[in-house]
Enzyme design. Structure first.
Site, PDB file in Angstrom:
ATOM      1  N   ASP A 315       0.838  -1.102  -0.191  1.00 47.15           N
ATOM      2  CA  ASP A 315      -0.030  -0.012   0.016  1.00 47.15           C
ATOM      3  C   ASP A 315       0.797   1.224  -0.093  1.00 47.15           C
ATOM      4  O   ASP A 315       1.932   1.479   0.951  1.00 47.15           O
ATOM      5  CB  ASP A 315      -0.897   0.086   1.210  1.00 47.15           C
ATOM      6  CG  ASP A 315      -2.126   0.939   1.087  1.00 47.15           C
ATOM      7  OD1 ASP A 315      -2.432   1.252   0.108  1.00 47.15           O
ATOM      8  OD2 ASP A 315      -2.201   1.745   2.177  1.00 47.15           O
ATOM      9  N   GLU A 356      -0.926  18.056   7.650  1.00 47.04           N
ATOM     10  CA  GLU A 356      -0.585  18.977   6.608  1.00 47.04           C
ATOM     11  C   GLU A 356      -0.383  20.201   7.018  1.00 47.04           C
ATOM     12  O   GLU A 356       0.494  21.147   6.809  1.00 47.04           O
ATOM     13  CB  GLU A 356      -1.656  18.901   5.570  1.00 47.04           C
ATOM     14  CG  GLU A 356      -1.653  17.432   4.744  1.00 47.04           C
ATOM     15  CD  GLU A 356      -2.539  16.479   5.318  1.00 47.04           C
ATOM     16  OE1 GLU A 356      -3.087  16.516   6.628  1.00 47.04           O
ATOM     17  OE2 GLU A 356      -2.934  15.425   4.461  1.00 47.04           O
ATOM     18  N   THR A 389     -17.319  23.355   1.218  1.00 49.08           N
ATOM     19  CA  THR A 389     -16.210  24.582   0.772  1.00 49.08           C
ATOM     20  C   THR A 389     -14.875  24.196   0.458  1.00 49.08           C
ATOM     21  O   THR A 389     -14.179  24.812  -0.239  1.00 49.08           O
ATOM     22  CB  THR A 389     -16.324  25.356   2.102  1.00 49.08           C
ATOM     23  OG1 THR A 389     -15.438  24.978   3.182  1.00 49.08           O
ATOM     24  CG2 THR A 389     -17.633  25.926   2.366  1.00 49.08           C
ATOM     25  N   LYS A 403      -6.938  29.165   2.804  1.00 56.90           N
ATOM     26  CA  LYS A 403      -6.310  28.170   2.199  1.00 56.90           C
ATOM     27  C   LYS A 403      -7.177  26.971   1.673  1.00 56.90           C
ATOM     28  O   LYS A 403      -8.081  26.753   2.255  1.00 56.90           O
ATOM     29  CB  LYS A 403      -4.972  27.693   2.836  1.00 56.90           C
ATOM     30  CG  LYS A 403      -5.087  26.586   3.886  1.00 56.90           C
ATOM     31  CD  LYS A 403      -3.934  25.640   4.444  1.00 56.90           C
ATOM     32  CE  LYS A 403      -4.184  24.764   5.180  1.00 56.90           C
ATOM     33  NZ  LYS A 403      -4.904  25.124   6.250  1.00 56.90           N
ATOM     34  N   ASP A 526      -9.701  -3.824   2.834  1.00 56.99           N
ATOM     35  CA  ASP A 526      -8.530  -4.899   2.543  1.00 56.99           C
ATOM     36  C   ASP A 526      -9.028  -6.330   2.621  1.00 56.99           C
ATOM     37  O   ASP A 526      -8.044  -7.262   2.177  1.00 56.99           O
ATOM     38  CB  ASP A 526      -7.292  -4.413   3.239  1.00 56.99           C
ATOM     39  CG  ASP A 526      -6.621  -3.206   2.909  1.00 56.99           C
ATOM     40  OD1 ASP A 526      -7.126  -2.625   1.753  1.00 56.99           O
ATOM     41  OD2 ASP A 526      -6.190  -2.428   3.825  1.00 56.99           O
TER      42      ASP A 526
END
Length: 686
Positions: A315, A356, A389, A403, A526
């Protein structure tokens, strides 16, 4: 690791007194009958012992000291074979005792209501059931296997994994699974129990390592049949030699027929006793090496299949890549400086607690020196991310910084400069994810998010290639992103935009072509592919459906562990093959020792075959029998440790094994038998 430390770890924790006791306790018909090769030696030892008793009272042509010596070393051959298996099982029991020490009958803090910490009721860990919820605080032992549903903590898992460094386990991620018997070092967690009493991974590991009734694998069964067939053939050959010898003496009118003691010694030396005595120890040790890697296998069949795997499904997320996209670069729009873009990107990510978002704040600080800001001091209002959004950000001082996805920001601002559009296309071609940053309706630039390929994964995939294993990356990403990651990681093939059906179809197609397929997974989606794969490794942090579908569970939840499992499987097969080659090859040298000695009185011309120039026929026979016994105990460390594994294809491994263990198996007995003969002569026993 140095050689000395390897030796220490090889024999550490072994109770040799118990192993010696087991060696004698297993001298019974029922136990010896499980191994046809050693059963023949066992019967031979009994017969020669009876002959010793007979010739002691009824003198014959042979010395009772010679017959007694043969009987003594035949018994030792059986005992040494029992000792090899007892040592292997003893190491497993020591491992089990270590694991039992980690299984504590602690008092669990069971929560009657999850939202009320005051609803704690102390109960014994043995009374916890699946889906019970418990509170575990700093200093507490985790009472049962479970999943963290709230909180984060540093956990000492050394009792299970052997690693002294604490690990962080937290809710809501890939590292939310905890194992009973480990200890919380700091903070607190709320755990939902995922196993019934007696069914935890610790219980399963203990049962696996101390089980004396290990099921034989298909390859081991096939080898046992081969060894049994060889034993029967040599038994028939030796059985015909006595009447043939008597008939020859009668016709020639001279010489003496071969004795029953010599025939038994000949039979024992010709059958593959070395591998027959070590076969069980090799299998047990192979399973223990897997357990040391913190992997639970449902059977030895899966371990052997891992050694024969030639297609590996990996994976992308968490296996080939780090699993979380990271900000790697800021691309400002014309008229905007990189520092301005970095500052705006940081502000828009202050409330973004995703990996992130944290990476954007970290990049702005590391590369541009943007200091951390506190939204409360700024009296700011944060805009959370929503699927509708697809943007997030911050509002303060009549200023709104957002952002988000390219099309979402473009819709908000109305237009994007051609320079930014070009950068967006470049990042997309590289397999990255572009995020745009806007101050009001002005696009300030783009953030490049990248799924980071794990360090060293390319070299490990290269090792697989040398082993003749094809690596295939599976991912839900689009073709463009998948191709970029596949090229950077160095996989042989990839499947993009994959679905559970696509995984299953690929595995079936490979298997229809004669391939053995291994796969790693952790999710419910899986499960169908894991059930179909020949080797299916499931993460400890995975879902219950995945665990039930797989045939191995990795307690460390390390997706790259599959590569190590393949190496362990190959080492098991290499060890068995190497010692089988050695066992059969060393019979050749024993032919030249014992056959001339056995028949020289009947056929004097056979003395020319005594190329080792052994002192007497009795010394030759005794030297061969002693060597046959001693070589078993000399090879016990190799059987337990395993042949050193090196990445190579099957042809190269065959050449190496033939050279080292085939040629070595011929040469070593010549040296060993001659050395024993010299010692017997020196002590006047020849």
């Amino acid at each position: 690791m140095t050689q000395s430390s390897e030796s220490m770890s090889l024999f550490s924790g072994t109770d040799y007194g118990a192993a010696i006791g087991q060696s004698f306790a297993r001298l019974g018909w029922k136990y010896q009958a499980r191994n046809p090769v050693m059963f023949v030696v066992f019967v031979g030892a009994i017969i020669t012992t009876l002959i010793v008793g007979y010739v002691t009272f009824v003198p014959g042509t042979e010395s009772p000291y010679f017959i007694g010596g043969v009987a003594f070393w035949l018994w030792f051959t059986v005992i040494f074979a029992n000792f090899a298996e007892a040592v292997a099982e003893g190491k497993g029991k020591a491992q089990a005792n270590s694991l039992k020490a980690a299984r504590r009958d602690v008092m669990a803090k069971k929560l009657q209501r999850r939202d009320d910490p005051k609803s704690v009721r102390p109960v014994s860990a043995n009374l916890l059931h699946k889906n019970d919820v418990v509170l575990v605080e700093a200093g507490d032992y985790i009472p049962a296997d479970g999943q963290i549903i709230e909180g984060v903590a540093a956990i000492d898992e050394s009792a299970i994994t052997g690693e002294s460094a604490p690990v962080i386990r937290e809710s809501g991620g890939d590292h939310d699974a905890v194992t009973g018997g480990t200890r919380v070092l700091s903070d607190w967690i709320i755990v939902r129990v995922t196993s019934e009493p007696g069914e935890s991974f610790l219980d399963r590991m203990i049962a696996l390592v101390e089980s004396a009734k290990r099921q034989k694998t298909p390859n081991e069964i096939a080898l046992s049949i081969l060894l049994a067939a060889m034993t029967i053939i040599f038994l028939l050959v030796c059985a015909t030699l006595l009447p043939y010898s008597m008939l020859s003496v009668e016709r020639m009118g001279s010489g003496t027929p071969v004795s029953l003691t010599v025939l038994i010694a000949l039979l024992v030396c010709l059958i593959p006793t070395t591998i027959g005595g070590l076969l069980s120890a090799i299998g047990i040790s192979g399973m223990q090496r897997l357990i040391k890697a913190n992997v639970i296998a449902t059977s030895g069949r899966a371990v052997e299949a891992a050694g024969d795997v030639n297609v590996l499904l990996l994976d992308k997320t968490g296996t080939i890549t780090m699993g979380n996209r990271q900000a790697v670069e800021f691309y400002p729009a014309p008229g905007v400086t990189a520092t301005q873009l970095a500052e705006a990107a940081q502000l828009s990510s202050l409330a973004d607690d995703t990996p992130e978002g944290r990476s954007i704040v970290g990049l702005a600080k590391a590369k541009y020196g943007i200091t951390d800001k506190d939204g409360k001091d700024m009296q700011a209002t944060f805009i959370p991310f929503k699927a509708e959004t697809r943007v997030s950000g911050i509002t303060f001082d009549n200023r709104q910084i957002l952002k988000g996805a390219v099309d979402a920001i473009a819709k908000h601002c109305g237009n994007i400069s051609p320079a930014i559009t070009k950068q967006v296309e470049m990042v997309a071609r590289q397999g990255g994810t572009p995020l745009l940053v806007a101050d009001g309706t002005k696009v300030l630039g783009m953030i490049h998010l990248k799924d980071i390929v794990k360090p060293g994964i390319k070299s490990r995939l290269e090792e697989l290639r040398k082993m003749g294993i094809k690596s295939v990356m599976i991912t839900g990403d689009n073709q463009l992103t998948a191709a970029a990651i596949a090229a950077e990681a160095g996989v042989d093939d990839f499947i993009a935009e994959v679905t559970p059906e696509a995984k299953l179809k690929y595995i079936r197609k490979s298997q229809e072509g004669g391939e053995l397929v291994a796969m790693v997974g952790d999710g419910t989606n899986d499960a169908p592919a894991l059930a179909q794969a020949d080797v299916a490794v499931v993460m400890n942090s995975g879902t219950q459906a995945a665990k039930e579908a797989g045939n191995m569970v990795d307690l460390d939840s390390d997706p790259t562990k599959l590569i190590e499992i393949v190496e362990i499987g190959k080492q098991l097969l290499m060890t068995r093959g190497a010692l089988t080659t050695f066992s059969i090859a060393n019979d050749l040298a024993k032919y030249f020792a014992i056959i001339p000695a056995a028949f020289v009185s009947t056929f004097p011309a056979l003395a020319a075959l005594n190329i080792m120039h052994l002192a007497t026929p009795q010394s030759a026979i005794m030297s061969a029998v002693i060597f046959n016994a001693v070589i078993i105990i000399a090879l016990i460390p190799l059987a337990l440790k395993g042949v050193k594994y090196r990445p190579a294809n099957a042809a190269a491994l065959l050449r190496t094994n033939t050279l080292i263990y085939g040629v070595g198996g011929v040469i070593v007995p010549f040296i060993g038998i001659k050395a024993i003969d010299v010692m017997l002569a020196a002590f006047g026993l020849a």
